[in-house]
Design a protein around this motif. Structure first.
Motif, mmCIF file in Angstrom:
data_model
loop_
_atom_site.group_PDB
_atom_site.id
_atom_site.type_symbol
_atom_site.label_atom_id
_atom_site.label_comp_id
_atom_site.label_asym_id
_atom_site.label_seq_id
_atom_site.Cartn_x
_atom_site.Cartn_y
_atom_site.Cartn_z
ATOM 1 N N VAL A 108 49.279 38.121 41.933
ATOM 2 C CA VAL A 108 47.903 38.324 41.480
ATOM 3 C C VAL A 108 48.138 37.496 40.084
ATOM 4 N N ALA A 109 47.639 36.295 40.030
ATOM 5 C CA ALA A 109 47.585 35.511 38.486
ATOM 6 C C ALA A 109 46.282 35.702 38.026
ATOM 7 N N ASN A 110 46.307 37.008 37.297
ATOM 8 C CA ASN A 110 44.777 37.494 36.712
ATOM 9 C C ASN A 110 44.551 36.562 35.313
ATOM 10 N N LYS A 111 43.345 36.934 34.998
ATOM 11 C CA LYS A 111 42.858 36.408 33.688
ATOM 12 C C LYS A 111 42.952 34.896 33.781
ATOM 13 N N LEU A 112 42.546 34.456 35.110
ATOM 14 C CA LEU A 112 42.233 32.825 35.280
ATOM 15 C C LEU A 112 41.356 32.271 34.311
ATOM 16 N N ASP A 113 40.465 33.164 34.027
ATOM 17 C CA ASP A 113 39.334 32.497 33.017
ATOM 18 C C ASP A 113 39.742 32.057 31.746
ATOM 19 N N ASN A 114 41.112 32.416 31.347
ATOM 20 C CA ASN A 114 41.578 32.224 29.968
ATOM 21 C C ASN A 114 42.388 30.937 30.172
ATOM 22 N N VAL A 115 42.633 30.315 31.345
ATOM 23 C CA VAL A 115 43.532 29.092 31.448
ATOM 24 C C VAL A 115 42.440 27.913 31.144
ATOM 25 N N HIS A 116 42.865 27.027 30.152
ATOM 26 C CA HIS A 116 41.757 26.115 29.811
ATOM 27 C C HIS A 116 42.180 24.865 30.524
ATOM 28 N N VAL A 164 56.980 51.721 43.409
ATOM 29 C CA VAL A 164 57.008 50.819 44.404
ATOM 30 C C VAL A 164 57.914 50.923 45.361
ATOM 31 N N GLY A 165 58.510 52.043 45.568
ATOM 32 C CA GLY A 165 59.778 52.428 46.425
ATOM 33 C C GLY A 165 59.240 52.461 47.838
ATOM 34 N N ASP A 166 57.840 53.083 48.156
ATOM 35 C CA ASP A 166 57.569 53.339 49.581
ATOM 36 C C ASP A 166 56.169 52.913 49.723
ATOM 37 N N VAL A 167 55.810 51.624 49.741
ATOM 38 C CA VAL A 167 54.494 51.281 49.848
ATOM 39 C C VAL A 167 54.393 49.871 50.842
ATOM 40 N N ASP A 168 52.923 49.646 51.293
ATOM 41 C CA ASP A 168 52.848 48.841 52.487
ATOM 42 C C ASP A 168 52.921 47.214 51.683
ATOM 43 N N LEU A 169 52.308 47.355 50.706
ATOM 44 C CA LEU A 169 51.963 45.934 49.843
ATOM 45 C C LEU A 169 52.218 46.053 48.536
ATOM 46 N N VAL A 170 52.637 45.046 47.656
ATOM 47 C CA VAL A 170 52.758 45.153 46.177
ATOM 48 C C VAL A 170 51.618 44.040 45.583
ATOM 49 N N LEU A 171 51.128 44.311 44.591
ATOM 50 C CA LEU A 171 50.408 43.545 44.047
ATOM 51 C C LEU A 171 51.048 43.189 42.572
ATOM 52 N N PHE A 172 51.800 42.311 42.312
ATOM 53 C CA PHE A 172 52.518 41.966 41.195
ATOM 54 C C PHE A 172 51.488 41.043 40.411
ATOM 55 N N VAL A 173 51.006 41.879 39.130
ATOM 56 C CA VAL A 173 49.945 41.175 38.483
ATOM 57 C C VAL A 173 50.570 40.567 37.237
ATOM 58 N N VAL A 174 50.382 39.163 36.892
ATOM 59 C CA VAL A 174 50.766 38.693 35.869
ATOM 60 C C VAL A 174 49.574 37.533 35.116
ATOM 61 N N GLU A 194 51.899 35.699 49.086
ATOM 62 C CA GLU A 194 50.742 34.536 49.111
ATOM 63 C C GLU A 194 50.426 35.045 47.420
ATOM 64 N N PHE A 195 49.817 33.462 46.866
ATOM 65 C CA PHE A 195 49.568 33.286 45.522
ATOM 66 C C PHE A 195 47.883 33.722 45.432
ATOM 67 N N VAL A 196 47.380 34.613 44.635
ATOM 68 C CA VAL A 196 45.936 34.772 44.479
ATOM 69 C C VAL A 196 45.631 34.754 42.901
ATOM 70 N N PRO A 197 45.304 33.419 42.598
ATOM 71 C CA PRO A 197 44.666 33.185 41.311
ATOM 72 C C PRO A 197 43.211 33.583 41.127
ATOM 73 N N MET A 198 43.075 34.546 40.326
ATOM 74 C CA MET A 198 41.682 35.197 40.168
ATOM 75 C C MET A 198 41.474 35.874 38.649
ATOM 76 N N SER A 199 40.230 36.452 38.531
ATOM 77 C CA SER A 199 40.044 37.119 37.550
ATOM 78 C C SER A 199 39.613 38.448 38.047
ATOM 79 N N ALA A 200 40.096 39.545 37.343
ATOM 80 C CA ALA A 200 39.387 41.043 37.928
ATOM 81 C C ALA A 200 38.204 41.423 37.414
#
Length: 351
Positions: free
Chosen positions: A171-179, A136-146, A199-205
């Motif tokens: 990256v709000a992953n596993k959105l399919d599990n949210v009821h 994470v030290g020298d990148v152009d973008l970080v995808l923080f996955v939760v 930005e916020f990106v709710p999604m499922s991988a």
């Protein structure tokens, strides 16, 4: 000593049903819509992003998060090819895995990292955490996955590693599990208070449409510069490395939670020769290293059946991945305390 030369069937994978999500609107926060109907429902928002220019663009995108939030599944989906192993077992990924996606004039260099370790203080876990911090030290973008709707102390420890000045997508992953989708809006407000996410990106991988949307979002953060890799490259990892990872994946998937995550795999032989019925043939010998005799018996199984199945499923997947005929032999050895031994950890290929 046990070897595998028996063919088996590849396990079926369960398909996840697509779930329609209600769009949410939060003042001061950019929520990326999942489809055109959501886009129409959201207010127009101007997003500060690098100006698009002609020519090649290339950038490094780190995928970070606590163990078992779907980082490796996300990387494989972004690349369009399985290059990082996955299982339900936490701490499956142990190395920095680079996945490359070249699309149009853009080259995305995605980096999957181990889940940040917060419990165990072994030499192995210190090595894994060093890999995360370095990535994470020298990148152009970080995808923080939760996991969508969740934020734990382990998530907070990873978030604390992120350096200021680097754009971060939540990256709000596993959105399919949210009821209850109504819970997402207050959760997103809380997340915005924790960190100035770009930005916020709710999604499922596991949803192809979500993956394409994420790629489109990442594109504008790529700097204008020449590609780092050839257009057809998918990873910077060697075939030998991929072979060891595939054995380890099958090991974890077929032994479940009974086998400690400290078990590892060492490739003893990786030789290529001309194939009689295919373009190439690979002969691989690998050792599965465990910490106790009881673990060894667990891996071998009754009359060697478990070890044979691990080898069979590894061979079948490698033949598809590497486009070659594969012969694989597996052994199991006991090395007590190896995960606490810094020298042995390094000798097994960890940083």
């Amino acid at each position: 000593m046990s070897t595998d030369k028996i063919q088996g069937d590849e396990p079926e994978r369960t398909a996840h049903e697509q779930i329609v999500r209600r769009p949410v609107q939060i003042a001061g926060v950019t929520i990326q819509p999942r489809d055109s109907s959501e886009a129409a429902a959201l207010p127009a928002v101007t997003i500060a992003a690098p100006v698009a220019v002609e020519g090649q663009r290339c950038g490094l995108v780190a995928i970070v998060g606590k163990p078992n939030v779907g980082k490796s599944t996300l990387l494989n989906a972004l690349v369009g090819q399985k290059i990082s192993i996955t299982s339900r077992k936490a701490q499956t990924t142990r190395h920095r895995i680079t996945g490359i996606r070249t699309q149009g004039a853009n080259q995305f260099v995605f980096v999957d990292t181990p889940g940040f370790q917060t419990i165990h203080g072994t030499a192995l876990n210190k090595s894994l955490n060093k890999t995360v911090v370095g990535a994470v030290g020298d990148v152009d973008l970080v995808l923080f996955v939760v996991e969508a709707g969740s934020f734990t102390n382990a998530d907070a420890k990873v978030l604390a590693l992120l350096k200021p000045g680097i754009p971060v997508l939540l990256v709000a992953n596993k959105l399919d599990n949210v009821h209850r989708r109504g819970d997402i809006a207050p959760w997103l407000r809380e997340m915005q208070e924790r960190h100035a996410f770009t930005e916020f990106v709710p999604m499922s991988a596991k949803q192809p449409k979500d993956i394409e949307r994420l790629v489109d979002i990442c594109e504008k953060y790529l700097p204008e510069q020449a590609w780092w890799h050839a257009e057809d490259e998918l990873t910077d990892r060697s075939e030998k490395f991929l072979a060891s990872e595939m054995v380890r994946e099958k090991l974890f998937r077929l032994t479940g939670d009974e086998l400690p995550y400290t078990s590892t795999v060492v490739i003893d032989k990786f030789e290529e020769e001309p194939g009689r019925t295919s373009k190439r043939m690979l002969r691989i010998a690998a050792t599965i290293v465990v910490e106790r005799e009881g673990h060894k018996a667990m891996v071998i199984g009754d009359k060697g059946e478990k070890l044979k199945r691990i080898g069979t499923e590894t061979r079948m997947e490698l033949e598809k991945l590497l486009d070659a005929k594969v012969f694989i032999e597996l052994w199991v050895k006991v090395r007590s305390g190896w995960a606490d031994d810094e020298a042995r950890v390094r000798s097994f290929g960890y940083e």
